[in-house]
Design a protein around this motif. Structure first.
Motif, PDB file in Angstrom:
ATOM      1  N   ARG A 151      34.767  37.531 -32.911  1.00  0.00           N
ATOM      2  CA  ARG A 151      34.598  37.849 -34.335  1.00  0.00           C
ATOM      3  C   ARG A 151      35.928  38.201 -34.996  1.00  0.00           C
ATOM      4  O   ARG A 151      36.197  37.819 -36.129  1.00  0.00           O
ATOM      5  N   ARG A 152      36.797  38.899 -34.268  1.00  0.00           N
ATOM      6  CA  ARG A 152      38.033  39.409 -34.856  1.00  0.00           C
ATOM      7  C   ARG A 152      39.241  38.484 -34.714  1.00  0.00           C
ATOM      8  O   ARG A 152      40.172  38.576 -35.494  1.00  0.00           O
ATOM      9  N   MET A 153      39.258  37.639 -33.704  1.00  0.00           N
ATOM     10  CA  MET A 153      40.451  36.821 -33.463  1.00  0.00           C
ATOM     11  C   MET A 153      40.626  35.776 -34.563  1.00  0.00           C
ATOM     12  O   MET A 153      39.682  35.413 -35.238  1.00  0.00           O
ATOM     13  N   ALA A 154      41.859  35.338 -34.713  1.00  0.00           N
ATOM     14  CA  ALA A 154      42.184  34.313 -35.708  1.00  0.00           C
ATOM     15  C   ALA A 154      42.830  33.123 -35.001  1.00  0.00           C
ATOM     16  O   ALA A 154      43.325  33.245 -33.874  1.00  0.00           O
ATOM     17  N   ALA A 155      42.843  32.002 -35.675  1.00  0.00           N
ATOM     18  CA  ALA A 155      43.510  30.818 -35.128  1.00  0.00           C
ATOM     19  C   ALA A 155      44.948  31.182 -34.786  1.00  0.00           C
ATOM     20  O   ALA A 155      45.614  31.898 -35.536  1.00  0.00           O
TER      21      ALA A 155
ATOM     22  N   ALA B  12      35.962  29.156 -24.288  1.00  0.00           N
ATOM     23  CA  ALA B  12      35.519  27.985 -25.052  1.00  0.00           C
ATOM     24  C   ALA B  12      35.410  28.316 -26.536  1.00  0.00           C
ATOM     25  O   ALA B  12      35.827  27.528 -27.396  1.00  0.00           O
ATOM     26  N   ASP B  13      34.868  29.492 -26.838  1.00  0.00           N
ATOM     27  CA  ASP B  13      34.745  29.934 -28.227  1.00  0.00           C
ATOM     28  C   ASP B  13      36.131  30.119 -28.859  1.00  0.00           C
ATOM     29  O   ASP B  13      36.369  29.715 -29.995  1.00  0.00           O
ATOM     30  N   VAL B  14      37.053  30.704 -28.116  1.00  0.00           N
ATOM     31  CA  VAL B  14      38.422  30.917 -28.611  1.00  0.00           C
ATOM     32  C   VAL B  14      39.072  29.581 -28.944  1.00  0.00           C
ATOM     33  O   VAL B  14      39.680  29.414 -30.010  1.00  0.00           O
ATOM     34  N   ILE B  15      38.952  28.625 -28.045  1.00  0.00           N
ATOM     35  CA  ILE B  15      39.551  27.305 -28.267  1.00  0.00           C
ATOM     36  C   ILE B  15      38.928  26.640 -29.483  1.00  0.00           C
ATOM     37  O   ILE B  15      39.626  26.056 -30.315  1.00  0.00           O
ATOM     38  N   GLU B  16      37.614  26.743 -29.601  1.00  0.00           N
ATOM     39  CA  GLU B  16      36.920  26.150 -30.749  1.00  0.00           C
ATOM     40  C   GLU B  16      37.408  26.754 -32.064  1.00  0.00           C
ATOM     41  O   GLU B  16      37.470  26.079 -33.087  1.00  0.00           O
ATOM     42  N   ARG B  17      37.799  28.019 -32.033  1.00  0.00           N
ATOM     43  CA  ARG B  17      38.275  28.710 -33.245  1.00  0.00           C
ATOM     44  C   ARG B  17      39.779  28.559 -33.461  1.00  0.00           C
ATOM     45  O   ARG B  17      40.342  29.213 -34.329  1.00  0.00           O
TER      46      ARG B  17
END
Length: 148
Positions: free
Chosen positions: A63-67, A80-85
């Motif tokens: 929720r908090r991380m940014a590209a 996987a979620d991090v990479i997608e974002r």
């Protein structure tokens, strides 16, 4: 760029490498866990305690991380979620997850979960050794050296 750490299962030796790197590179780092964390005093180090529950810390990081942010995690669905974002995901063994390898990692994880659910003993990951720690520190240093 910010570093996020899935801190519940992150080994202490990896956290210590991260503390030194954040201070040396003067980059903000936030550890997220469902238990209280004790970090060295630094204006670059922060922690967030979330409630207990399945994937609560992972969901908070996502929720908090940014590209462009870096997430340290061994959790493959979170990676996987991090990479997608548009973020970067590095595991404590010094391996970056990427769009090229994340689907295979998810498939392997799901296959092993099916085996365990059917009663097959698959064992857990081997403990981190000196080679893993060095690989992690080197991968982190190379990543941080490329950042503006």
């Amino acid at each position: 760029m910010q570093i996020w750490v899935d801190a519940d299962a992150c080994p202490l030796v990896i956290k210590e490498i991260l503390y030194r790197a954040a201070e040396r590179k003067q980059v903000s780092m936030t550890l997220v866990a469902n238990k209280p964390l004790h970090t060295p005093r630094s204006k670059f180090l922060h922690s967030i305690q979330v409630g207990r529950g399945f994937d609560v810390a992972d969901n908070e990081i996502a929720r908090r991380m940014a590209a462009g942010d870096l997430v340290i995690t061994a959790d493959i669905p979170l990676a996987a979620d991090v990479i997608e974002r548009g973020g970067h995901a590095l595991n404590p063994r010094g391996e970056f997850y990427s769009p090229d390898n994340i689907r295979e990692r998810l498939a392997t994880r799901d296959f092993l979960a099916e085996l365990r659910d059917s009663g097959v003993q698959t064992g857990g990951p081997a403990p981190l050794d000196q080679t893993d720690r060095k690989r992690f520190a080197d991968a982190l240093d190379r990543f941080l050296a490329r950042q503006p």
